[in-house]
Structures are given as structure tokens and as C-alpha cells.
Design an enzyme around this catalytic site. Structure first.
Site, PDB file in Angstrom:
ATOM      1  N   ILE A 236       4.198  11.987  20.749  1.00 60.51           N
ATOM      2  CA  ILE A 236       4.064  10.713  20.917  1.00 60.51           C
ATOM      3  C   ILE A 236       4.919  10.328  22.092  1.00 60.51           C
ATOM      4  O   ILE A 236       5.762   9.489  22.248  1.00 60.51           O
ATOM      5  CB  ILE A 236       4.459   9.965  19.638  1.00 60.51           C
ATOM      6  CG1 ILE A 236       4.215  10.613  18.337  1.00 60.51           C
ATOM      7  CG2 ILE A 236       3.989   8.489  19.527  1.00 60.51           C
ATOM      8  CD1 ILE A 236       4.767  10.185  17.118  1.00 60.51           C
ATOM      9  N   HIS A 237       4.034  10.612  23.408  1.00 63.71           N
ATOM     10  CA  HIS A 237       5.077  10.435  24.327  1.00 63.71           C
ATOM     11  C   HIS A 237       5.455   8.856  24.632  1.00 63.71           C
ATOM     12  O   HIS A 237       6.653   8.663  24.980  1.00 63.71           O
ATOM     13  CB  HIS A 237       3.930  10.882  25.799  1.00 63.71           C
ATOM     14  CG  HIS A 237       3.452  12.049  25.653  1.00 63.71           C
ATOM     15  ND1 HIS A 237       4.188  13.365  25.986  1.00 63.71           N
ATOM     16  CD2 HIS A 237       2.059  12.343  25.193  1.00 63.71           C
ATOM     17  CE1 HIS A 237       3.219  14.106  25.875  1.00 63.71           C
ATOM     18  NE2 HIS A 237       2.188  13.899  25.560  1.00 63.71           N
ATOM     19  N   ASP A 238       4.694   7.821  24.413  1.00 63.72           N
ATOM     20  CA  ASP A 238       4.813   6.665  25.028  1.00 63.72           C
ATOM     21  C   ASP A 238       6.048   6.067  24.246  1.00 63.72           C
ATOM     22  O   ASP A 238       6.552   5.046  24.487  1.00 63.72           O
ATOM     23  CB  ASP A 238       3.708   5.875  25.109  1.00 63.72           C
ATOM     24  CG  ASP A 238       2.862   6.555  26.285  1.00 63.72           C
ATOM     25  OD1 ASP A 238       1.434   6.141  26.171  1.00 63.72           O
ATOM     26  OD2 ASP A 238       3.249   7.058  27.351  1.00 63.72           O
TER      27      ASP A 238
END
Ligand code: RIB
Ligand code: CA
Length: 308
Positions: A236-238
Site C-alpha cells: 500500500i505504497h501511498d
């Protein structure tokens, strides 16, 4: 005092989790607006997705449609990763709300010009086209920015190519403008965001909230993917960007000089991070490299459970 933020985004499943988290943390973050940019999918769709996220969260911020393509290169999108509408797995209906009529770049300039120096945090989660356009059109807004906390780039890693991360690859010229702007940057690259992965047990806990938001998040994280760009699970990069505003103690990093490769060759969009200061150039970013992922996901699950 709540921190004033503007989210610039290309939803995108991980963008959606970041936006949900910001809306859920309204006691600490004042989201002045959400600016959509072309990236994962075209900007008409990223704008629609930002509205869909607001509609389900039960809390909202104004949404502004932004740049349709990068500064120089043609737009390259990532439907093969996030699905045709960019939100595979969310199970969300079409938007019932509408975006503002003002262009995102005009909103950024107007809002920053009307703010005190160093009072607004920018949270780019996609290609940096809107931010770069605003800075080039109105350089006077730079002192108004408290910090830019962004997801993009990597240290010695790539996803969309062996050399580059997607956001910087799509618009490397915009990334270069931002990293040359002299504004404080906190950079979340793949080297740390690939570790922000939800376990199956944690995905189940999102769903156990019994809310539309929890069902959307768990659906997005549990979805089968046609391509994972080599990542394990669903990073969940962001989400890391908003989590850093709330819980900076969960992260660590180092001030470094970062250079963006703009040429259209095999290194296009690469972010070269001078981690050992070999070039003796002044640092232009705090590059994050450590994360307490377990605590982070537990806190995100708890915080987002307050949404509808
Ligand atoms: O490379 C990952 C980044 O590209 C994330 O922001 C994802 O949403 C896409 O925009
Ligand atoms: Ca994104």
C-alpha cells in the site's frame, strides 16, 4: 492545530487507502482539497475515483481535475496492475458527487497564495505533473509550502521498469522540477513502501469494521492481480505518506541528494539517491528507508474504522 494538507493523487487502490486514512484523521489533518492527476488511469477516471472514495467514506474534501498528461512524454497508464477503472476490488458504485469546476493547478496556486508561509503540506501520490505545473506557473507559492511528503522513486529499485518507479517514470520532468524547487521533501520510495504490506489477518480486520470503507479496502487488498510488478502481496505504497504525517515515529531515513533521470532511455525516471553523499551535493530530500509495518497497518485499521 490541524496540519493543512492537499492530496495530489491518481487513484489507484493504494491512493484510496491513503485518502481514506486522511479523511479518517480529520482531527489531526485538514484536507483542503484532493487534486486528481493522470497516472494509474487517465485523469477523467482518477477524478471519478476520487469522488467515489469521498462518497463511500462519508466525509469529504473538494475534488479538482488536473493534468491530463505528463509535461513532455505521452501518458503511460497502468490498467494492467490496477484494473480498467483503476479501482479493481473496491466494489464501489459510480460517483454521485461532482468535481469542482476549477482546474487542480489553479486550485493549488490560489490556495497556496492565500496561505501563510510554510503552512500547507503537499501530499503527492502519483506523477508530479500538477505540482510541477503550479510551481512553474507561480514560483511565488514555494515559500507557502511547509513540506512535500510524496510517494515516488526508489533507491536502487524499479517497478514499471528495472530502473524506475511508476510515478517518476510517467513524468520524470515534473519530478525533476519538484526536487529542484528547494522545498522540503520527504520521499517514500519503493525501497520502503514495498514493505507496507497487509497480512491476510489484517485484511480480514479491515472487513471486520463492517463499514462500506472497510469492505472497499479489504476488497482492494484481497483482489487477485493480473500483474504485481514483482511485489509480494499488495503493497500500500501511498498510505505511507499520510501515515508519516500521523505517526512519524514509525519511520526512519536520511537527508540525501536525489537526482531524477529525464532521458527517454532505459534509465528514464530513475531516482539516483546519494545515500553515502559521494557527490557532496546538498541534500534535497529526507529519504525514508525504515518502517514499522506491523504497527503502521494496525493503526491504519483502527483509524479507518471510524469511516462509514
Ligand atoms: O509505483 C507505485 C505508485 O504508482 C503508487 O503511487 C501507485 O498508486 C502508482 O501511482
Ligand atoms: Ca498513486
Amino acid at each position: 492545530m490541524r496540519e493543512k494538507i492537499i492530496i495530489d493523487t491518481d487513484p489507484g487502490q493504494d491512493d484510496a487507502v491513503a485518502i481514506f486514512l486522511a479523511l479518517a484523521a480529520g482531527d489531526r489533518l485538514e484536507t483542503l482539497g484532493v487534486c486528481a492527476v493522470a497516472g494509474n488511469v487517465p485523469v477523467v477516471q482518477t477524478t471519478e475515483n476520487a469522488l467515489r472514495i469521498m462518497d463511500v467514506a462519508g466525509r469529504r474534501a473538494p475534488v479538482y481535475k488536473g493534468a491530463e498528461r505528463p509535461l513532455i512524454y505521452a501518458l503511460e497508464t497502468a490498467e494492467f496492475v490496477c484494473g480498467l477503472d483503476g479501482m479493481d476490488g473496491a466494489g464501489l458504485p459510480g460517483a454521485v458527487s461532482a468535481p469542482e469546476t476549477e482546474h487542480a493547478v489553479d486550485f493549488l496556486i490560489r490556495t497556496l497564495r492565500g496561505s501563510d508561509d510554510g503552512s500547507v503540506t503537499l501530499c503527492p501520490l502519483g506523477p508530479l505533473t500538477n505540482i510541477a505545473l503550479a510551481m512553474r506557473l507561480a514560483p511565488d507559492i514555494k515559500p507557502k509550502v511547509k513540506r512535500i511528503v510524496l510517494m515516488g522513486g526508489a533507491m536502487n529499485l524499479g517497478n514499471i521498469t528495472p530502473a524506475a518507479e511508476f510515478n517518476f517514470y510517467v513524468d520524470p520532468h515534473a519530478a525533476a522540477v519538484v526536487f529542484d524547487a528547494g522545498v522540503p521533501i520527504v520521499m517514500f520510495g519503493l525501497n520502503v513502501t514495498l514493505r507496507a504490506i497487509c497480512s491476510h489477518e489484517q485484511i480480514a480486520r479491515f472487513a471486520a469494521a463492517g463499514t462500506a470503507t472497510g469492505r472497499a479496502i479489504s476488497g482492494m487488498l484481497a483482489r487477485p492481480r493480473s500483474s504485481s510488478l514483482g511485489s509480494v502481496g499488495h503493497p500500500i505504497h501511498d498510505m505511507c505518506v499520510i501515515a508519516y504525517l500521523l505517526w512519524p515515529e514509525l519511520f526512519g531515513g536520511r537527508d540525501c541528494f536525489v537526482q531524477i533521470e529525464m532521458g527517454d532511455g532505459s534509465l528514464r525516471g530513475r531516482s539516483t539517491v546519494d545515500w553515502n553523499n559521494r557527490l557532496k551535493k546538498p541534500a534535497n530530500a529526507l529519504v525514508i528507508d525504515t518502517i514499522d509495518a506491523e504497527s503502521l497497518l494496525n493503526r491504519v485499521i483502527e483509524t479507518t474504522s471510524s469511516l462509514s
